[in-house]
Design an enzyme around this catalytic site. Structure first.
Site, PDB file in Angstrom:
ATOM      1  N   ASP A  35     -11.686 -10.963   1.746  1.00  0.00           N
ATOM      2  CA  ASP A  35     -12.929 -10.872   0.957  1.00  0.00           C
ATOM      3  C   ASP A  35     -13.330 -12.259   0.450  1.00  0.00           C
ATOM      4  O   ASP A  35     -14.508 -12.624   0.461  1.00  0.00           O
ATOM      5  CB  ASP A  35     -12.763  -9.928  -0.241  1.00  0.00           C
ATOM      6  CG  ASP A  35     -13.177  -8.482   0.092  1.00  0.00           C
ATOM      7  OD1 ASP A  35     -13.091  -8.112   1.273  1.00  0.00           O
ATOM      8  OD2 ASP A  35     -13.565  -7.734  -0.825  1.00  0.00           O
TER       9      ASP A  35
ATOM     10  N   ASP B 240      -5.981  -8.395   2.460  1.00  0.00           N
ATOM     11  CA  ASP B 240      -7.143  -7.678   1.927  1.00  0.00           C
ATOM     12  C   ASP B 240      -7.901  -8.588   0.953  1.00  0.00           C
ATOM     13  O   ASP B 240      -9.130  -8.732   1.013  1.00  0.00           O
ATOM     14  CB  ASP B 240      -6.635  -6.416   1.197  1.00  0.00           C
ATOM     15  CG  ASP B 240      -7.728  -5.382   1.005  1.00  0.00           C
ATOM     16  OD1 ASP B 240      -8.841  -5.572   1.533  1.00  0.00           O
ATOM     17  OD2 ASP B 240      -7.462  -4.369   0.335  1.00  0.00           O
TER      18      ASP B 240
ATOM     19  N   LYS C 127       4.626 -15.124  -0.050  1.00  0.00           N
ATOM     20  CA  LYS C 127       5.071 -15.509  -1.399  1.00  0.00           C
ATOM     21  C   LYS C 127       6.602 -15.473  -1.392  1.00  0.00           C
ATOM     22  O   LYS C 127       7.238 -14.865  -2.252  1.00  0.00           O
ATOM     23  CB  LYS C 127       4.458 -14.526  -2.422  1.00  0.00           C
ATOM     24  CG  LYS C 127       4.647 -14.885  -3.874  1.00  0.00           C
ATOM     25  CD  LYS C 127       3.758 -15.996  -4.351  1.00  0.00           C
ATOM     26  CE  LYS C 127       4.048 -16.316  -5.815  1.00  0.00           C
ATOM     27  NZ  LYS C 127       3.433 -17.587  -6.249  1.00  0.00           N
TER      28      LYS C 127
ATOM     29  N   TYR D 285       0.841  -1.200   0.000  1.00  0.00           N
ATOM     30  CA  TYR D 285       0.000   0.000   0.000  1.00  0.00           C
ATOM     31  C   TYR D 285       0.871   1.243   0.000  1.00  0.00           C
ATOM     32  O   TYR D 285       1.265   1.762   1.037  1.00  0.00           O
ATOM     33  CB  TYR D 285      -0.989  -0.053   1.182  1.00  0.00           C
ATOM     34  CG  TYR D 285      -2.075  -1.046   0.873  1.00  0.00           C
ATOM     35  CD1 TYR D 285      -1.769  -2.402   0.821  1.00  0.00           C
ATOM     36  CD2 TYR D 285      -3.360  -0.643   0.561  1.00  0.00           C
ATOM     37  CE1 TYR D 285      -2.737  -3.333   0.479  1.00  0.00           C
ATOM     38  CE2 TYR D 285      -4.330  -1.570   0.223  1.00  0.00           C
ATOM     39  CZ  TYR D 285      -4.010  -2.917   0.182  1.00  0.00           C
ATOM     40  OH  TYR D 285      -4.963  -3.826  -0.167  1.00  0.00           O
TER      41      TYR D 285
ATOM     42  N   ASP E 145      -0.896 -17.933  -3.329  1.00  0.00           N
ATOM     43  CA  ASP E 145      -1.705 -18.460  -4.444  1.00  0.00           C
ATOM     44  C   ASP E 145      -2.343 -19.792  -4.048  1.00  0.00           C
ATOM     45  O   ASP E 145      -3.530 -20.038  -4.288  1.00  0.00           O
ATOM     46  CB  ASP E 145      -0.886 -18.570  -5.739  1.00  0.00           C
ATOM     47  CG  ASP E 145       0.538 -19.048  -5.511  1.00  0.00           C
ATOM     48  OD1 ASP E 145       0.975 -19.119  -4.344  1.00  0.00           O
ATOM     49  OD2 ASP E 145       1.230 -19.373  -6.498  1.00  0.00           O
TER      50      ASP E 145
END
Ligand code: NAD
Length: 350
Positions: free
Chosen positions: A240, A236, A179, A126, A212
């Protein structure tokens, strides 16, 4: 106990009104002594004061015990001319670094699961909160964009600590999502920090999953997970996904917690596609308020608030358990207002 309420944009005022009805009923019923004040941010504030977040309101924020913030339509804000991202401002300037995002199926779900995503909020990809000045989302030439990520050991260790502490109150399992096979330094540092903190919590089992693969695992076997700790962007996206898999984004409660201040804010955005239509599910906002009460109960030594938080969640569960008292996103017939009233009645009956 000073609570500041900021309804935000889009569906914000509707879901906030429902959540406030529930909170006021709880406050009266249990004599909690909450001092609740209301103010405006977002487009209402932009129209009135030419800024989405006014300086005098900013000054009042740190003196609150808790903030209840509705979703903000940041994508539609002007980039200059007063368009401040309210959520990002609170997260970085008030150091509300720990985003606690539960994803739990409603009672009676065919395939129940109950997990919590603990997401770092003050750095990562961000770019608007990565620099002392300026922004780390850059145009090198008109056709070349560069976005820089910041990862610090300090931020990784403290978010890991919050995740392990939470796991100690649950099933004592933490999964670190990263990752590090590609981002050997950025995500490697995160993973190393989580493993370091894990040594302080020998009762908690730690494993790790690539981000992933985690997307697939959440669909395949969400019941495998208890507490998931991860960085800002991965958290984030995955939260969701997890909340929608639990039934709906409209169930997605969330808090943004620092060391001495906490803000309740549902996971989802301002949902402009359903704003003003009495269609939004306020369960996310109600649950966020319950999470804030729980946080205040623990951090202000107020066991009555902890009990009140549980009563609020129980009332919410009671209403969600009946398919006839659900909102449209869960296939039910109720609108936002009627759902709020149903939870209020359950709180008063509890
Ligand atoms: P969104 O989360 O607002 O909506 C995604 C989908 O979920 C939409 O179909 C919406 O109708 C549905 N939805 C969301 N909340 C719901 C609820 N309570 N009940 C029923 N359905 C619900 O995502 P978006 O449309 O991509 O973003 C809209 C705006 O919100 C953008 O400006 C974005 O930047 C902003 N945003 C803000 C926050 C925040 O304030 N925390 C978070 C995410 C997005």
């Amino acid at each position: 106990m000073h609570i500041l309420v900021l309804p935000g944009d889009g569906i914000g005022p509707e879901i906030m009104s429902a959540a406030m009805q529930v909170l006021s009923a709880l406050d009266t019923r249990r004599d909690l002594g909450l001092s609740i004040t209301h103010d405006i941010v977002g487009f209402d504030s932009l129209a009135k004061y030419a800024t989405t977040l006014r300086p005098d309101l900013i000054e009042r924020l740190p003196s609150q015990d808790g903030i209840i913030l509705g979703p903000v339509d940041t994508a539609a804000y002007p980039e200059h001319e007063g368009g401040i991202n309210v959520s990002a401002y609170l997260r970085s300037r008030l150091d509300l670094y720990a985003n606690i995002r539960p994803a739990r199926t409603p009672p009676g779900a065919a395939r129940p699961f109950d997990l919590v995503i603990v997401r770092e909020l003050t750095e990562g990809f961000y770019a608007d909160r990565n620099m002392a000045e300026g922004n780390a989302d850059l145009m090198a030439t008109p056709d070349v964009a560069i976005s820089l990520r910041k990862v610090t050991r300090h931020a990784c260790e403290r978010i890991a600590r919050r995740a392990f502490e939470l796991a100690m109150t649950r099933d004592r399992r933490v999964t670190a999502v990263h990752k590090a096979n590609v981002f050997k330094r950025g995500d490697g540092l995160f993973l190393d920090a989580v493993r370091t903190v894990a040594r302080e919590f020998p009762e908690v089992t730690l494993d790790d999953v690539l981000v992933d693969a985690m997307a697939a695992w959440l669909v395949r076997a969400p019941e495998r997970f208890d507490v998931i700790v991860t960085g800002n962007l991965y958290g984030d996206i995955l939260s969701d996904l997890a909340s929608e898999l639990s039934g709906s984004l409209g169930l997605a409660g969330s808090i943004m917690a620092g060391d001495s201040l906490c803000a309740a804010q549902a996971q989802h955005g301002s949902a402009p596609d359903i704003a003003g239509q009495d269609k939004a599910n306020p369960a996310s906002m109600i649950l966020s308020v319950a999470l804030l009460l729980e946080w205040l109960g623990a951090h202000r030594a107020r066991p009555d608030l902890t009990t009140a938080a549980r009563a609020m969640t129980t009332a919410l569960d009671h209403v969600l358990a009946n398919p006839d008292t659900r909102t449209a996103d869960l296939g039910g017939p109720l609108g936002t207002t009627a759902f709020g009233e149903a939870v209020t009645l359950a709180v008063l009956a509890g």
